[in-house]
Design a protein around this motif. Structure first.
Motif, PDB file in Angstrom:
ATOM      1  N   UNK A 116      54.146  34.541  43.501  1.00  0.00           N
ATOM      2  CA  UNK A 116      53.459  33.996  44.660  1.00  0.00           C
ATOM      3  C   UNK A 116      52.031  33.571  44.320  1.00  0.00           C
ATOM      4  N   UNK A 117      51.344  34.360  43.523  1.00  0.00           N
ATOM      5  CA  UNK A 117      49.974  34.009  43.135  1.00  0.00           C
ATOM      6  C   UNK A 117      49.972  32.703  42.340  1.00  0.00           C
ATOM      7  N   UNK A 118      50.922  32.550  41.440  1.00  0.00           N
ATOM      8  CA  UNK A 118      50.986  31.313  40.659  1.00  0.00           C
ATOM      9  C   UNK A 118      51.202  30.102  41.557  1.00  0.00           C
ATOM     10  N   UNK A 119      52.047  30.268  42.582  1.00  0.00           N
ATOM     11  CA  UNK A 119      52.263  29.182  43.547  1.00  0.00           C
ATOM     12  C   UNK A 119      50.975  28.893  44.313  1.00  0.00           C
ATOM     13  N   UNK A 120      50.268  29.940  44.726  1.00  0.00           N
ATOM     14  CA  UNK A 120      49.032  29.774  45.480  1.00  0.00           C
ATOM     15  C   UNK A 120      48.000  28.986  44.678  1.00  0.00           C
ATOM     16  N   UNK A 121      47.880  29.313  43.390  1.00  0.00           N
ATOM     17  CA  UNK A 121      46.891  28.643  42.539  1.00  0.00           C
ATOM     18  C   UNK A 121      47.315  27.210  42.229  1.00  0.00           C
ATOM     19  N   UNK A 122      48.563  27.045  41.828  1.00  0.00           N
ATOM     20  CA  UNK A 122      49.038  25.739  41.370  1.00  0.00           C
ATOM     21  C   UNK A 122      49.249  24.750  42.504  1.00  0.00           C
ATOM     22  N   UNK A 166      39.957  42.215  47.911  1.00  0.00           N
ATOM     23  CA  UNK A 166      40.765  43.373  47.530  1.00  0.00           C
ATOM     24  C   UNK A 166      40.043  44.650  47.939  1.00  0.00           C
ATOM     25  N   UNK A 167      40.792  45.593  48.486  1.00  0.00           N
ATOM     26  CA  UNK A 167      40.205  46.898  48.793  1.00  0.00           C
ATOM     27  C   UNK A 167      39.797  47.600  47.504  1.00  0.00           C
ATOM     28  N   UNK A 168      38.538  48.027  47.439  1.00  0.00           N
ATOM     29  CA  UNK A 168      38.047  48.739  46.256  1.00  0.00           C
ATOM     30  C   UNK A 168      38.830  50.029  46.028  1.00  0.00           C
ATOM     31  N   UNK A 169      39.336  50.615  47.117  1.00  0.00           N
ATOM     32  CA  UNK A 169      40.074  51.873  47.008  1.00  0.00           C
ATOM     33  C   UNK A 169      41.533  51.670  46.591  1.00  0.00           C
ATOM     34  N   UNK A 170      41.872  50.442  46.241  1.00  0.00           N
ATOM     35  CA  UNK A 170      43.210  50.128  45.733  1.00  0.00           C
ATOM     36  C   UNK A 170      43.062  49.545  44.329  1.00  0.00           C
ATOM     37  N   UNK A 171      42.725  50.401  43.342  1.00  0.00           N
ATOM     38  CA  UNK A 171      42.459  49.912  41.980  1.00  0.00           C
ATOM     39  C   UNK A 171      43.655  49.208  41.341  1.00  0.00           C
ATOM     40  N   UNK A 172      44.860  49.562  41.741  1.00  0.00           N
ATOM     41  CA  UNK A 172      46.042  48.911  41.182  1.00  0.00           C
ATOM     42  C   UNK A 172      46.059  47.425  41.556  1.00  0.00           C
ATOM     43  N   UNK A 173      45.697  47.118  42.808  1.00  0.00           N
ATOM     44  CA  UNK A 173      45.653  45.726  43.247  1.00  0.00           C
ATOM     45  C   UNK A 173      44.536  44.980  42.523  1.00  0.00           C
ATOM     46  N   UNK A 174      43.385  45.631  42.386  1.00  0.00           N
ATOM     47  CA  UNK A 174      42.267  44.996  41.677  1.00  0.00           C
ATOM     48  C   UNK A 174      42.657  44.670  40.247  1.00  0.00           C
ATOM     49  N   UNK A 175      43.368  45.601  39.592  1.00  0.00           N
ATOM     50  CA  UNK A 175      43.823  45.367  38.229  1.00  0.00           C
ATOM     51  C   UNK A 175      44.851  44.248  38.143  1.00  0.00           C
ATOM     52  N   UNK A 176      45.706  44.173  39.153  1.00  0.00           N
ATOM     53  CA  UNK A 176      46.723  43.117  39.221  1.00  0.00           C
ATOM     54  C   UNK A 176      46.060  41.741  39.242  1.00  0.00           C
ATOM     55  N   UNK A 177      45.074  41.555  40.133  1.00  0.00           N
ATOM     56  CA  UNK A 177      44.409  40.259  40.222  1.00  0.00           C
ATOM     57  C   UNK A 177      43.569  39.968  38.979  1.00  0.00           C
ATOM     58  N   UNK A 178      42.929  41.000  38.446  1.00  0.00           N
ATOM     59  CA  UNK A 178      42.126  40.798  37.233  1.00  0.00           C
ATOM     60  C   UNK A 178      43.013  40.341  36.081  1.00  0.00           C
ATOM     61  N   UNK A 179      44.193  40.926  35.987  1.00  0.00           N
ATOM     62  CA  UNK A 179      45.136  40.545  34.930  1.00  0.00           C
ATOM     63  C   UNK A 179      45.555  39.083  35.053  1.00  0.00           C
ATOM     64  N   UNK A 180      45.590  38.577  36.296  1.00  0.00           N
ATOM     65  CA  UNK A 180      46.010  37.196  36.524  1.00  0.00           C
ATOM     66  C   UNK A 180      44.865  36.199  36.424  1.00  0.00           C
ATOM     67  N   UNK A 181      43.664  36.686  36.109  1.00  0.00           N
ATOM     68  CA  UNK A 181      42.554  35.760  35.875  1.00  0.00           C
ATOM     69  C   UNK A 181      41.466  35.775  36.932  1.00  0.00           C
ATOM     70  N   UNK A 182      41.506  36.729  37.876  1.00  0.00           N
ATOM     71  CA  UNK A 182      40.467  36.825  38.892  1.00  0.00           C
ATOM     72  C   UNK A 182      39.356  37.760  38.409  1.00  0.00           C
ATOM     73  N   UNK A 183      38.133  37.518  38.894  1.00  0.00           N
ATOM     74  CA  UNK A 183      37.020  38.417  38.573  1.00  0.00           C
ATOM     75  C   UNK A 183      36.208  38.676  39.831  1.00  0.00           C
ATOM     76  N   UNK A 184      35.578  39.827  39.901  1.00  0.00           N
ATOM     77  CA  UNK A 184      34.783  40.208  41.067  1.00  0.00           C
ATOM     78  C   UNK A 184      33.414  39.547  41.012  1.00  0.00           C
TER      79      UNK A 184
END
Length: 302
Positions: free
Chosen positions: A244-250, A259-277
Motif C-alpha cells: 500500500x505504501x508503494x502505491x501511495x508513493x508511486x 506516526x505515534x512515537x509510542x509505536x516504535x514498530x510503525x516508526x521502524x516500518x516507515x523508516x525502512x521504506x525511506x521515511x525520516x522524521x
C-alpha cells in the motif's frame, strides 16, 4: 498478446495441454469443470500458451495446467498468463494453488511468481498415472503444492463508502490497533472510534485491499499525506502494508505520514521504506497526550 477464456471445444488445445500433463485421462478430470484460458500471438489463430483453473471451494482455486508452446518458451509468456490469472481471480478467491513435481526449474518459476510452499501429496504421480512421469531425469513421485494469496486493490469514492463497509473497516481498525498500539487504553480506543469512522467516510482517497471479498487492509490519503494505514493482525508481516505504501508513493505522490512515537514498530516500518522524521509534537491532532513523529519520504536512490 491476447488472453481469451475458452468455453467450447476445449479439447482442440489438447496438444498444448499435454505439454504440462502428459496423460489425457488426467486432463479429462479437470478440463470439463475448469476454465480454460488461451494466450494468442500476433496471429489470432496462433496459441502461445494455455492454462486451466478449477474452483476447489472455500475460496481456493487451483491452476491445474499451464503450458507454453515450445517455440515461445523463455519469453515471459508463462509469467504473463500467471499474472493475468492472479488479477482475474482476485475478486472471487483468496488463494491460488498449483501442484507440480520436483523440477527445480518449475519450482523456481512459481516462486518467482510469488508462490510459496503449501503441502505435499505423497505418491500422487505413482498412484494416478499409468506410466512413469520423468522430469529433469528424475521419476516423479510426490505432488508438491504451492500457494499464492490473491489481493485486489480498490479506490473507493465517498459515495461507495456504505455503512456496512465503514463498519467493516472500523472493526478492522479496532483489531489492528489493539494488536499494535499497546499504549492505548480501552477508553482511548472508544474515544478515537468516532474520529476514525468519520475519517473513513470523508478522506479524499480511500484504498481498500481485499483478499477474495474480505478487506484485509486499508489506507487513507489526503493531498500528499498518508493519513491512515491499518492491516488486519492475521496479515501482519505479509507485505501488504509495504504494498500500500508503494502505491501511495508511486500512484498518489504521497510523501508524508504521522506516526505515534509510542509505536516504535510503525516508526521502524516507515523508516525502512525511506521515511525520516523531520518534526515531533507532544500531542496528536485531537490534543491527546500521544507524541507524534512527522515523517517525510526521501527516495533512497536519490
Amino acid at each position: 498478446m491476447n488472453i481469451q477464456l475458452i468455453t467450447t471445444d476445449k479439447k482442440r488445445f489438447l496438444s498444448l495441454l499435454l505439454l504440462a500433463d502428459e496423460q489425457e485421462s488426467m486432463i479429462d478430470r479437470y478440463l470439463g469443470r475448469g476454465e480454460l484460458f488461451v494466450m494468442h500471438g500476433t496471429q489470432e489463430t496462433e496459441a502461445v500458451a494455455v492454462a486451466v483453473v478449477t474452483n476447489e471451494g472455500n475460496g481456493v482455486y487451483e491452476l491445474k495446467n499451464l503450458a507454453v508452446a515450445p517455440a515461445c518458451q523463455r519469453k515471459g509468456y508463462g509469467r504473463q498468463i500467471v499474472e493475468y490469472l492472479c488479477r482475474h481471480y482476485a475478486d472471487v478467491c483468496h488463494t491460488l494453488l498449483v501442484g507440480t513435481g520436483e523440477s527445480k526449474q518449475t519450482i523456481a518459476f512459481y516462486e518467482s511468481c510469488g508462490f510459496s510452499y503449501s503441502h505435499t501429496v505423497a505418491d500422487f504421480f505413482t498412484l494416478n498415472y499409468d506410466h512413469p512421469i520423468v522430469e529433469e531425469g528424475k521419476v516423479l513421485k510426490d505432488m508438491i503444492y504451492f500457494q499464492k494469496k490473491l489481493t485486489s486493490l480498490r479506490s473507493l469514492l465517498p459515495s461507495e463508502r456504505t455503512n456496512n463497509l465503514t463498519d467493516t473497516l472500523v472493526a478492522l481498525w479496532n483489531v489492528s490497533v489493539r494488536a499494535s498500539h499497546h499504549f492505548l487504553t480501552e477508553e482511548d480506543i472508544c474515544k478515537l472510534t468516532p474520529y476514525v469512522r468519520e475519517a473513513i467516510r470523508a478522506i479524499g482517497t480511500l484504498l481498500v485491499l481485499h483478499q477474495g471479498k474480505a478487506p484485509i487492509a486499508f489506507m487513507g490519503i489526503e493531498g500528499q499525506k498518508i493519513e491512515m494505514l491499518f492491516v488486519s493482525p492475521t496479515h501482519f508481516g505479509c507485505g501488504f502494508g509495504k504494498q500500500l505504501i508503494n502505491v501511495a508513493i508511486k500512484d498518489y505522490h504521497a510523501l508524508y505520514v504521522d506516526v505515534n512515537e509510542q509505536n516504535p514498530q510503525a516508526e521502524g516500518f516507515y523508516r525502512h521504506l525511506g521515511f525520516h522524521t523531520f518534526e515531533r509534537t507532544e500531542t496528536d491532532e485531537q490534543g491527546n497526550p500521544f507524541p507524534i513523529l512527522k515523517m517525510a519520504y526521501k527516495n533512497k536512490s536519490n
